[in-house]
Design a protein around this motif. Structure first.
Motif, mmCIF file in Angstrom:
data_model
loop_
_atom_site.group_PDB
_atom_site.id
_atom_site.type_symbol
_atom_site.label_atom_id
_atom_site.label_comp_id
_atom_site.label_asym_id
_atom_site.label_seq_id
_atom_site.Cartn_x
_atom_site.Cartn_y
_atom_site.Cartn_z
ATOM 1 N N VAL A 1 0.824 -1.214 0.000
ATOM 2 C CA VAL A 1 0.000 0.000 0.000
ATOM 3 C C VAL A 1 0.856 1.261 0.000
ATOM 4 N N GLY A 2 2.177 1.090 -0.111
ATOM 5 C CA GLY A 2 3.066 2.251 -0.132
ATOM 6 C C GLY A 2 3.471 2.748 1.242
ATOM 7 N N LEU A 3 3.342 1.917 2.289
ATOM 8 C CA LEU A 3 3.677 2.370 3.640
ATOM 9 C C LEU A 3 5.183 2.493 3.836
ATOM 10 N N ARG A 4 5.948 1.487 3.394
ATOM 11 C CA ARG A 4 7.408 1.546 3.621
ATOM 12 C C ARG A 4 8.037 2.809 3.027
ATOM 13 N N PRO A 5 7.740 3.176 1.764
ATOM 14 C CA PRO A 5 8.330 4.414 1.239
ATOM 15 C C PRO A 5 7.974 5.643 2.064
ATOM 16 N N ARG A 6 6.743 5.726 2.542
ATOM 17 C CA ARG A 6 6.345 6.887 3.342
ATOM 18 C C ARG A 6 7.106 6.940 4.666
ATOM 19 N N LEU A 7 7.236 5.784 5.305
ATOM 20 C CA LEU A 7 7.937 5.756 6.578
ATOM 21 C C LEU A 7 9.422 6.027 6.391
ATOM 22 N N ALA A 8 9.983 5.569 5.280
ATOM 23 C CA ALA A 8 11.393 5.835 5.006
ATOM 24 C C ALA A 8 11.629 7.332 4.803
ATOM 25 N N ARG A 9 10.719 7.991 4.084
ATOM 26 C CA ARG A 9 10.853 9.437 3.894
ATOM 27 C C ARG A 9 10.754 10.178 5.227
ATOM 28 N N LEU A 10 9.784 9.761 6.055
ATOM 29 C CA LEU A 10 9.609 10.409 7.349
ATOM 30 C C LEU A 10 10.842 10.205 8.226
ATOM 31 N N ALA A 11 11.350 8.981 8.273
ATOM 32 C CA ALA A 11 12.524 8.704 9.094
ATOM 33 C C ALA A 11 13.727 9.511 8.623
ATOM 34 N N THR A 12 13.924 9.590 7.328
ATOM 35 C CA THR A 12 15.047 10.352 6.784
ATOM 36 C C THR A 12 14.913 11.825 7.136
ATOM 37 N N ALA A 13 13.695 12.361 7.013
ATOM 38 C CA ALA A 13 13.469 13.769 7.346
ATOM 39 C C ALA A 13 13.760 14.055 8.812
ATOM 40 N N LEU A 14 13.590 13.072 9.692
ATOM 41 C CA LEU A 14 13.827 13.251 11.121
ATOM 42 C C LEU A 14 15.259 12.894 11.515
#
Length: 794
Positions: free
Chosen positions: A17-30
């Motif tokens: 459902v595209g969750l991993r890419p979203r979480l990876a972006r969020l983690a990188t931003a933090l």
């Protein structure tokens, strides 16, 4: 800086459902590092960095969910950071666990129709994926249908054989791209390709566009076999009566409804009623078949698509290939399953060429294999809410939103018709997609293989028990008893009732009226039950009332011949000579009629049953709508279709609840008596003889049924309330459930809802779980593990 490490597993609908890419972006931003991995239990997150950043990640995670994701409660673990620290955020997948039939696949997402962004690319001449039949992204595309293993990853799908070209690889690895880690990514250079084959299997458009050549064939009235999402489909022009007739003849499907495949639903309004909720269902990512009410216009261009039916099944394209085909053809297409009647779906081109020989004139195929068969899901809208009639592509394999109490895993096998097993594990319940009817040996073998695979995977803890229908002759019943597990038989109608109660979170005591073609009954009384009023308490289930039994001359054969059921009713009521029975008399030769009447008189091969489905069949015969069925449920559909055309009319035929001393006094009897069909039959015959229109007669039959059912439930509710008051007990007896295949009849269901509310009762009906036998396994699980305290009903 105070550094820490966060580890948790996200359960629910979280893969594909595209969750991993979203979480990876969020983690990188933090500023976090670590990994986000697809594992069998869901998505495992292992990140480290500053404690405030990790806490911010945890707080923001639920807000970052893609639209299709469903997240279960999180249980974070705080650990000491690893050293040396990982570099960046890696998106990975655990080692594969092979998935065969895949009746239950906890890690996988359902297939999703193309999203708006992909459709825009498909239509954009400047886009490099313009007109590409297999484009997809993180939000859409095939998932469950192409999975060869769990957890979800490209290498664990049938796309593993398609290495990415440089352009696709760059998109896949770019966190800023919308196809970042979109596992089904591809393009015309590196992805699957189309091919058109002749009926003999040779290339039919070697030097041209196979899609355009396929459209040309359809325009010429030919039958096209299309390799779709979950199996092959057969397509013809829906407004070409000759082409539809050829398809019916070749497929041996003389009257069973077909579905329409359309590009846009806006052009359907002159012939079909479309509500806002129906439009929303049509445009949803599951792309199901949605049943739409017909306007019964004389100019209906699709009169042969679903003859005599009150509704027409309509679906939007489930894939870019479907979109392109419909768009280029420019008109509605018939889309029906790619098989001979009663057989499994064809999956591979070679199989389709062999099994669809003599049916299809050409085959539009591709080189992306289908891992498992998936029928199209079917739903209708009841009071603005979707009610599933068949749960398959677009909905399975996602778990049902039904909380279960903890306990070891349980397996339920459902029934033989519309088979769909269920697994309860870890507080969740998975209902397998529609498997089909187990009369076909290939479907039975596939089910056996799927059950063996499932048992091999459920090891810690192992399966504790298996549940099945009480009917001893069901193949599913026999399979359950051969599994080497404690086996529990669950009454057919109890299972229907519990499935409805479970999805609405109802607790006993409650009343249920269940009605269908056949439900096997154990204990005292008739075994062939097709309608029962049940009282369900925390530890018991009691029959309060039922339809008055009537003979079924020829036994099983009567379920295929409405004329036999009607003859049995007429014989029981001594109405054989009534002038309103002319259609039934004309349906038999004199010799056959005499033999059947002799059998009825001697009670020879004429078992009695209380089936509401068979009562519908009898009315179809009396009204001259159907004498011999070409598919299951045809009699009821034709009666409903006639009733929908009645317009304004007054009154309904009487269906009184009568005391029956023999039934009341018997052990396990019916304290409220029986719903007596004889007054209804006499009124119907009188109006037929008087020349009343078929539509009005059918409508009055529906209204009489609804009123009789509601009055019986109201009587039961009052009796239960009085008993509770006498015992100084608090009991809400106003909640009632309606279940079983007869309540797939939209008109009957909506009339019942109105009648029940008028009597102060609160009705509930099947929505997420199919009303027919496709939902039996859910009720069987709930019979073994009820979500309320106390023992299970028996």
């Amino acid at each position: 800086m105070n550094r820490s490490r966060l580890r948790l597993v996200c359960g629910g609908v979280v893969q594909g459902v595209g969750l991993r890419p979203r979480l990876a972006r969020l983690a990188t931003a933090l500023g976090l590092v670590g990994s986000v991995a697809n594992v069998r239990a869901g998505v495992r997150i292992d990140l480290q960095g500053g404690r405030p950043a990790l806490e911010s990640f945890l707080a923001r995670l639920p807000q970052e969910l893609p639209a299709a994701a469903r997240l279960e409660p999180l249980r974070p673990r705080w650990l000491a950071p690893r050293w040396p620290a990982p570099r960046g955020v890696q998106l990975v997948a655990a080692a594969p666990r092979p998935l065969g039939v895949g009746l239950v696949a906890p890690s996988l997402c359902a297939d999703r129709a193309p999203c708006a962004a992909c459709l825009a690319e498909l239509a954009d001449p400047a886009d490099r994926r313009h007109g590409y039949a297999f484009l997809s992204c993180s939000d859409c595309g095939p998932r469950y249908s192409i999975a060869t293993a769990e957890p979800y990853a490209r290498a664990h799908t049938t796309l593993a054989a398609f290495p990415l070209c440089p352009a696709c690889r760059a998109e896949f690895e770019d966190p800023a791209d919308r196809r970042f880690h979109a596992e089904t990514i591809g393009c015309a250079l590196c992805g699957p390709r189309l091919q058109l084959l002749t009926a003999e299997g040779t290339a039919a458009a070697a030097d041209g566009d196979p899609l355009e050549a396929a459209v040309t064939l359809l325009e010429a009235g030919r039958i096209l076999a299309l390799q779709g999402v979950g199996g092959f489909q057969l397509l013809v022009a829906a407004d070409d009566d000759g082409a539809v007739a050829r398809l019916r003849h070749r497929k041996r499907r003389p009257a069973r409804p077909f579905a329409l495949l359309v590009g846009e639903e806006s052009g359907l309004s002159p012939w079909l009623r479309i509500s806002a909720a129906e439009r929303e269902a049509l445009q949803g990512p599951a792309a199901p078949i949605v049943l739409l009410q017909r306007r019964f216009s004389a100019s209906d261009p699709w009169g042969q698509v679903a003859p005599g039916c009150p509704c027409l099944g309509v679906m939007r394209p489930a894939s870019p290939l479907h979109h392109l085909l419909v768009q280029r053809f420019g008109r509605a297409l018939v889309a029906t399953s790619g098989n001979r009647s009663g057989e499994p779906l064809c999956l591979a081109p070679a199989e389709a060429l062999e099994r669809l020989a003599g049916i299809a004139d050409a085959f539009l195929v591709h080189d992306r294999p289908i891992a498992r068969a998936l029928d199209d899901s079917v739903l209708q809208i009841i009071e603005g809410r979707p009610a599933l009639l068949r749960r398959a592509r677009g909905f399975a394999p996602q778990p049902l939103p039904l909380p279960l109490p903890p306990g070891p895993p349980l397996l339920a096998l459902g029934g033989d018709l519309k088979n769909a097993p269920a697994l309860a594990q870890g507080g969740r319940l998975w209902l397998a997609p529609h498997q089909g009817d187990l009369d076909d040996v290939r479907l039975l073998e596939r089910l056996q293989q799927g059950l063996s695979e499932l048992e091999g995977k459920v090891k810690t803890p192992p399966l504790a028990a298996v549940a099945c229908d009480a009917h001893p002759d069901y193949r599913s019943h026999q399979l359950a008893h051969g599994r080497g597990l404690p086996c529990h038989r669950v009454g057919h109608h109890l299972a229907h009732a519990l499935a409805v109660a479970a999805e609405h979170g109802l607790k006993p005591p409650l009343l249920a009226f269940c009605a269908d073609g056949l439900g096997y009954g154990e204990g005292e009384g008739e075994a062939l039950r097709g309608s029962e009023l049940l009282w369900i308490d925390a530890g018991s289930c009691r029959r309060l009332a039922a339809l008055r039994p009537f003979p079924l001359p020829g036994g099983e054969r009567a379920s295929r011949e409405p004329r036999r059921v009607a003859l049995g009713l007429l014989h029981s009521a001594d109405l054989l000579a009534h002038p309103g029975a002319a259609a039934v008399e004309a349906a038999f030769s004199a010799a056959d009629r005499a033999l059947l009447l002799q059998a009825l008189a001697g009670s020879c091969n004429s078992p009695h049953g209380s089936s509401l489905g068979r009562l519908f069949d009898a009315v179809a015969s009396l009204l001259g709508l159907a004498q011999v069925l070409s598919y299951e449920g045809e009699g009821g559909l034709r009666v409903q279709g006639a009733a929908e055309q009645a317009g304004e009319f007054a009154g309904g035929y009487p269906l009184p609840l009568i005391q029956d001393s023999a039934a009341t006094d018997a052990a396990g009897g019916l304290p409220l008596g029986r719903l007596d069909w004889e007054p209804l039959l006499r009124c119907l015959l009188a109006e037929i003889a008087a020349g009343e229109g078929v539509a009005v007669c059918a409508a009055r039959f529906h209204r009489g049924l609804a009123s009789g059912i509601a009055e019986a439930l109201a009587t039961a509710s009052s009796a239960a309330a009085a008993a509770a008051a006498a015992a100084a007990a608090a009991s809400d007896c106003r909640q009632v459930v309606l279940g079983g295949g007869c309540f797939q009849n939209r008109l009957l269901l909506e009339l019942c809802l109105a009648e029940l509310r008028a009597r102060g009762l609160q009705p509930f009906w099947p929505q997420a779980v199919p009303a027919g036998d496709g939902g039996l396994a859910v009720g069987q699980v709930l019979a073994l593990r009820p979500p309320w305290r106390g023992s299970a009903p028996t």
